[in-house]
Write an enzyme that holds these catalytic residues in place. Structure first.
Site, short mmCIF file in Angstrom:
data_model
loop_
_atom_site.label_atom_id
_atom_site.label_comp_id
_atom_site.label_asym_id
_atom_site.label_seq_id
_atom_site.Cartn_x
_atom_site.Cartn_y
_atom_site.Cartn_z
N THR A 127 0.82 -1.27 0.00
CA THR A 127 0.08 0.12 0.07
C THR A 127 0.86 1.11 0.01
OG1 THR A 127 -1.78 -1.01 1.09
CG2 THR A 127 -1.78 1.33 1.39
N THR A 139 1.56 -4.48 4.17
CA THR A 139 1.44 -4.96 5.57
C THR A 139 0.68 -6.46 5.80
OG1 THR A 139 -0.77 -3.86 5.72
CG2 THR A 139 0.97 -2.51 6.15
N ASP A 140 -0.02 -6.82 4.84
CA ASP A 140 -0.60 -7.93 4.83
C ASP A 140 0.34 -9.48 5.28
OD1 ASP A 140 -3.06 -6.63 4.54
OD2 ASP A 140 -3.48 -7.40 2.44
N LYS A 168 0.22 -8.82 12.44
CA LYS A 168 -0.94 -7.64 11.91
C LYS A 168 -2.04 -8.10 12.81
CE LYS A 168 -2.85 -5.22 8.17
NZ LYS A 168 -3.09 -5.11 6.90
N TYR A 201 -2.51 -29.50 31.19
CA TYR A 201 -3.64 -30.46 31.09
C TYR A 201 -3.54 -31.66 30.49
CZ TYR A 201 -6.60 -26.11 31.73
OH TYR A 201 -7.14 -24.93 32.33
N1 ASP Z 1 -2.62 -5.39 0.36
C1 ASP Z 1 -1.54 -4.37 0.82
C2 ASP Z 1 -0.26 -5.60 0.90
O1 ASP Z 1 -0.22 -6.08 1.73
C3 ASP Z 1 -1.81 -3.96 2.23
C4 ASP Z 1 -0.89 -3.15 2.55
O2 ASP Z 1 0.31 -3.04 2.42
O3 ASP Z 1 -1.23 -2.44 3.53
O4 ASP Z 1 0.48 -5.25 -0.05
#
Ligand code: ASP
Length: 333
Positions: A15, A87-88, A158, A278
């Site tokens: 982005t 970011t993804d 994220k 557990y």
């Molecule tokens: N879809 C974008 C990516 O991961 C999202 C981002 O960069 O915030 O390239």
């Protein structure tokens, strides 16, 4: 005036470098980042290399390798490296690159933004400025800078799809923050680097991340073995519970007997899994599963991919997961 620090900017898309196209936001080369870079050039001596131009959804282990190889080969002569990235999947890339570059001898800082730099209200300028400050800090390691927080790349997740505070450092304090004091580094949180920097990019793609759900058909483990998977990370319930009734363990036992390394983490974002608490966890330990403890799923997944890619066997992988390579897991003293 002191000499400007020399920073290499590797761009990969995302982005931060996107413009609106006919079908939505599309990543472009670094030219679209020029306005912000012009300002940063008055503080840093910047060299730019456009490595790729991808939405990070399209970034694969091959691209992680290309990023790690470029960092390793180009690092000499630079004070630090900033990698702009979507970011993804940035937490996966930052984790994988951490393992591929043991003892990296300069700061490598991933960053991106939720709103393109081309937008006047973008969070990109702040994120880039924090990333450049960390890259100039002299702190060795792979980091992720976002929303004035700098965290270890192998601890980042994220946590927001659109909010500016998009990343959190899971089960680890920030390595640094930006405040009225400038960049404040927490030296306790920096990775312990011992030894010479190395490039170890080999990685296996045969690792599956499985989120456990109530009633999951245990035949899935046989299917994964038949597909050639060599590692499975199970995101189990809570402290590490799995369904041990209704033949639930059968598939896991067979997978381990087939030589598959099975790492169990928790689907809870915070705190550590502990299979010893557990009965349902202890039964897993008896089978020989590896504990992921307080690692993020991104770090557990990429550490397992890397360990298998390095040619380690099940037992060696078990030992590797008891060690912290770069701060990705909390090791009890
Ligand atoms: N879809 C974008 C990516 O991961 C999202 C981002 O960069 O915030 O390239």
């Amino acid at each position: 005036m002191s000499e400007k620090k020399k920073i290499l900017l590797l761009t990969t898309g995302g982005t931060i470098a996107s413009l609106q196209g006919g079908e939505g936001l599309e990543p472009h080369r670094s030219g679209v980042m020029e306005r912000e870079l012009t300002l940063l050039r008055s503080y840093y001596d910047i060299e730019i290399q456009d490595l790729m131009c991808l939405d990070s959804s399209n970034i694969r282990p091959e691209e992680w390798q290309m990023i790690a190889q470029t960092i390793f080969r180009k690092r000499v002569g630079f004070d630090g490296i900033v990698v702009s990235h979507g970011t993804d999947t940035m937490a996966y890339t930052a984790s994988a690159v951490t393992f591929m570059l043991p003892n990296i001898d300069l700061p490598v800082v991933f960053t991106g933004s939720q709103l393109p730099l081309a937008d006047v209200l973008s969070d990109g300028p702040d994120n880039l400025r924090a990333a450049f400050a960390m890259a100039a800090s002299g702190c060795r390691g792979v980091f992720l800078a976002f929303d004035r927080k700098i965290m270890l790349g192998c601890r980042a997740v994220k946590v927001r799809a659109s909010g500016f505070s998009a990343f959190e450092s899971i089960n680890a304090r920030y390595a640094a923050t930006v405040s009225n004091l400038g960049l404040v580094v927490d030296s306790q949180r920096l990775p312990q680097c011992q030894g010479e920097p190395e490039l170890r990019p080999d990685i296996s793609q045969n690792v599956f991340l499985l989120k456990l759900t109530p009633g999951l058909n245990p035949a899935i483990f046989d299917m994964l073995a038949a597909m050639g998977y060599k590692g499975i990370v199970i995101e189990a319930f809570g402290l590490g519970g799995v369904n041990v009734l209704h033949k639930g363990l059968r598939g896991i036992r067979r997978a381990i007997e087939d030589g598959i390394s099975v790492v169990v983490t928790t689907q809870c974002l915070y705190d550590s899994s502990d299979l010893g608490v557990y009965q349902v966890g202890n039964k897993l330990l008896e089978l020989g599963v590896i504990q992921g403890r307080d690692m993020t799923s991104e770090a557990a997944m990429t550490k397992l991919m890397w360990a298998i890619g390095q040619g380690l066997n099940q037992q060696q992988i078990g030992e590797l997961f008891r060690k912290s390579l770069a701060g990705e897991i909390t090791v009890e003293p």
